[in-house]
Design a protein around this motif. Structure first.
Motif, PDB file in Angstrom:
ATOM      1  N   VAL A  81       0.836  -1.195   0.000  1.00  0.00           N
ATOM      2  CA  VAL A  81       0.000   0.000   0.000  1.00  0.00           C
ATOM      3  C   VAL A  81       0.874   1.249   0.000  1.00  0.00           C
ATOM      4  N   MET A  82       1.934   1.241   0.795  1.00  0.00           N
ATOM      5  CA  MET A  82       2.828   2.399   0.836  1.00  0.00           C
ATOM      6  C   MET A  82       3.502   2.633  -0.513  1.00  0.00           C
ATOM      7  N   VAL A  83       3.945   1.568  -1.158  1.00  0.00           N
ATOM      8  CA  VAL A  83       4.574   1.689  -2.479  1.00  0.00           C
ATOM      9  C   VAL A  83       3.564   2.261  -3.475  1.00  0.00           C
ATOM     10  N   ALA A  84       2.341   1.731  -3.451  1.00  0.00           N
ATOM     11  CA  ALA A  84       1.304   2.207  -4.370  1.00  0.00           C
ATOM     12  C   ALA A  84       0.962   3.668  -4.096  1.00  0.00           C
ATOM     13  N   MET A  85       0.907   4.050  -2.814  1.00  0.00           N
ATOM     14  CA  MET A  85       0.596   5.436  -2.466  1.00  0.00           C
ATOM     15  C   MET A  85       1.711   6.381  -2.926  1.00  0.00           C
ATOM     16  N   GLN A  86       2.956   5.939  -2.771  1.00  0.00           N
ATOM     17  CA  GLN A  86       4.072   6.769  -3.236  1.00  0.00           C
ATOM     18  C   GLN A  86       3.987   6.969  -4.738  1.00  0.00           C
ATOM     19  N   ALA A  87       3.659   5.921  -5.469  1.00  0.00           N
ATOM     20  CA  ALA A  87       3.536   6.034  -6.926  1.00  0.00           C
ATOM     21  C   ALA A  87       2.421   7.017  -7.292  1.00  0.00           C
ATOM     22  N   ARG A  88       1.340   7.003  -6.543  1.00  0.00           N
ATOM     23  CA  ARG A  88       0.237   7.934  -6.809  1.00  0.00           C
ATOM     24  C   ARG A  88       0.611   9.360  -6.420  1.00  0.00           C
ATOM     25  N   MET A  89       1.415   9.507  -5.390  1.00  0.00           N
ATOM     26  CA  MET A  89       1.749  10.832  -4.886  1.00  0.00           C
ATOM     27  C   MET A  89       2.844  11.518  -5.694  1.00  0.00           C
ATOM     28  N   GLN A  90       3.695  10.753  -6.373  1.00  0.00           N
ATOM     29  CA  GLN A  90       4.809  11.360  -7.109  1.00  0.00           C
ATOM     30  C   GLN A  90       4.363  12.426  -8.100  1.00  0.00           C
ATOM     31  N   PRO A  91       3.378  12.162  -8.961  1.00  0.00           N
ATOM     32  CA  PRO A  91       2.957  13.226  -9.878  1.00  0.00           C
ATOM     33  C   PRO A  91       2.404  14.452  -9.144  1.00  0.00           C
ATOM     34  N   LEU A  92       1.695  14.224  -8.059  1.00  0.00           N
ATOM     35  CA  LEU A  92       1.159  15.348  -7.298  1.00  0.00           C
ATOM     36  C   LEU A  92       2.283  16.170  -6.681  1.00  0.00           C
ATOM     37  N   MET A  93       3.294  15.493  -6.170  1.00  0.00           N
ATOM     38  CA  MET A  93       4.427  16.201  -5.569  1.00  0.00           C
ATOM     39  C   MET A  93       5.229  16.946  -6.632  1.00  0.00           C
ATOM     40  N   ALA A  94       5.346  16.362  -7.806  1.00  0.00           N
ATOM     41  CA  ALA A  94       6.052  17.035  -8.901  1.00  0.00           C
ATOM     42  C   ALA A  94       5.313  18.320  -9.286  1.00  0.00           C
ATOM     43  N   ASP A  95       3.990  18.253  -9.356  1.00  0.00           N
ATOM     44  CA  ASP A  95       3.200  19.453  -9.654  1.00  0.00           C
ATOM     45  C   ASP A  95       3.374  20.506  -8.567  1.00  0.00           C
ATOM     46  N   LEU A  96       3.361  20.072  -7.334  1.00  0.00           N
ATOM     47  CA  LEU A  96       3.536  20.985  -6.208  1.00  0.00           C
ATOM     48  C   LEU A  96       4.922  21.638  -6.260  1.00  0.00           C
ATOM     49  N   ALA A  97       5.954  20.843  -6.531  1.00  0.00           N
ATOM     50  CA  ALA A  97       7.315  21.379  -6.633  1.00  0.00           C
ATOM     51  C   ALA A  97       7.404  22.383  -7.769  1.00  0.00           C
ATOM     52  N   SER A  98       6.733  22.103  -8.875  1.00  0.00           N
ATOM     53  CA  SER A  98       6.722  23.017 -10.016  1.00  0.00           C
ATOM     54  C   SER A  98       6.057  24.342  -9.629  1.00  0.00           C
ATOM     55  N   ASP A  99       4.955  24.261  -8.923  1.00  0.00           N
ATOM     56  CA  ASP A  99       4.274  25.482  -8.473  1.00  0.00           C
ATOM     57  C   ASP A  99       5.161  26.286  -7.526  1.00  0.00           C
ATOM     58  N   ILE A 100       5.844  25.611  -6.611  1.00  0.00           N
ATOM     59  CA  ILE A 100       6.735  26.297  -5.670  1.00  0.00           C
ATOM     60  C   ILE A 100       7.884  26.953  -6.420  1.00  0.00           C
ATOM     61  N   ASP A 101       8.488  26.234  -7.376  1.00  0.00           N
ATOM     62  CA  ASP A 101       9.575  26.805  -8.176  1.00  0.00           C
ATOM     63  C   ASP A 101       9.112  28.061  -8.907  1.00  0.00           C
ATOM     64  N   ARG A 102       7.916  27.996  -9.468  1.00  0.00           N
ATOM     65  CA  ARG A 102       7.386  29.133 -10.227  1.00  0.00           C
ATOM     66  C   ARG A 102       7.232  30.334  -9.299  1.00  0.00           C
ATOM     67  N   ILE A 103       6.711  30.121  -8.086  1.00  0.00           N
ATOM     68  CA  ILE A 103       6.516  31.221  -7.146  1.00  0.00           C
ATOM     69  C   ILE A 103       7.853  31.787  -6.693  1.00  0.00           C
ATOM     70  N   VAL A 104       8.808  30.908  -6.393  1.00  0.00           N
ATOM     71  CA  VAL A 104      10.122  31.333  -5.913  1.00  0.00           C
ATOM     72  C   VAL A 104      10.876  32.097  -7.000  1.00  0.00           C
ATOM     73  N   ASN A 105      10.733  31.672  -8.225  1.00  0.00           N
ATOM     74  CA  ASN A 105      11.490  32.279  -9.329  1.00  0.00           C
ATOM     75  C   ASN A 105      10.833  33.509  -9.919  1.00  0.00           C
ATOM     76  N   GLU A 106       9.601  33.816  -9.526  1.00  0.00           N
ATOM     77  CA  GLU A 106       8.958  35.028 -10.022  1.00  0.00           C
ATOM     78  C   GLU A 106       9.638  36.246  -9.419  1.00  0.00           C
ATOM     79  N   ALA A 107       9.723  37.290 -10.184  1.00  0.00           N
ATOM     80  CA  ALA A 107      10.307  38.541  -9.668  1.00  0.00           C
ATOM     81  C   ALA A 107       9.326  39.143  -8.678  1.00  0.00           C
ATOM     82  N   PRO A 108       9.830  39.591  -7.527  1.00  0.00           N
ATOM     83  CA  PRO A 108       8.932  40.190  -6.539  1.00  0.00           C
ATOM     84  C   PRO A 108       8.316  41.477  -7.072  1.00  0.00           C
ATOM     85  N   ALA A 109       7.062  41.664  -6.763  1.00  0.00           N
ATOM     86  CA  ALA A 109       6.367  42.879  -7.196  1.00  0.00           C
ATOM     87  C   ALA A 109       6.745  44.029  -6.268  1.00  0.00           C
ATOM     88  N   ASP A 110       6.956  45.206  -6.839  1.00  0.00           N
ATOM     89  CA  ASP A 110       7.322  46.391  -6.032  1.00  0.00           C
ATOM     90  C   ASP A 110       6.107  47.124  -5.584  1.00  0.00           C
TER      91      ASP A 110
END
Length: 175
Positions: free
Chosen positions: A146-175
């Motif tokens: 079950v843990m292996v199956a859950m990790q496989a299901r969570m990987q795409p979700l975590m990749a999307d989350l990491a992508s969203d975080i990268d996008r926010i971190v790399n955006e230029a701060p608004a003045d």
């Protein structure tokens, strides 16, 4: 002095008898389990073995937390020695808190508060059966799968989350 006498109608007597017959078995079934009943269930369900299996995992998690703490800081040799002693003291406290000798009375009390005698006996009979023993034998492997199956299901979700975080971190701060 005379006391008034009451006569009970035959219909009322029958109603009281019917009520006693209907309620009586329910009261008997709701009897509290004995310590012996619960100890039988705890033995059949391998409760102590499960606790003993969890202890190394708990100690490992504790050790990892301390190592992460130490890795984030520049510790002197004296501080590292103090941290090691704290870890040993913590491990000793965990071993005591999670020992079967400490937990068994808690289990007995909680089972008494939660289950009826009938339920405890039925669970013990199930765990003593070949089906119950099979469940106990196969559950650790099932949980691993079950843990292996859950990790496989969570990987795409975590990749999307990491992508969203990268996008926010790399955006230029608004003045």
């Amino acid at each position: 002095m005379t006391f008034p006498t009451f006569t009970v109608s035959p219909l009322l007597r029958r109603g009281a008898l019917l009520l006693a017959l209907l309620v009586g078995p329910g009261v008997a079934l709701a009897a509290a389990p004995t310590d012996g009943d619960i100890n039988r269930l705890l033995s059949a369900s391998r409760a102590q073995s499960m606790i003993d299996t969890m202890l190394p995992q708990i100690l490992q998690m504790q050790q990892q937390q301390i190592q992460q703490f130490a890795a984030q800081r520049q510790l002197t040799a004296a501080q590292q020695d103090q941290l090691r002693r704290i870890q040993e003291r913590g491990a000793s406290a965990v071993r005591q808190a999670v020992s079967w000798q400490t937990l068994r009375p808690m289990y007995v009390d909680l089972y008494k508060k939660t289950f009826t005698k009938e339920e405890v006996v039925a669970m013990a009979e199930f765990y003593e059966s070949s089906a119950g023993q099979g469940l106990l034998d196969k559950t650790p492997g099932l949980m691993q799968e079950v843990m292996v199956a859950m990790q496989a299901r969570m990987q795409p979700l975590m990749a999307d989350l990491a992508s969203d975080i990268d996008r926010i971190v790399n955006e230029a701060p608004a003045d």
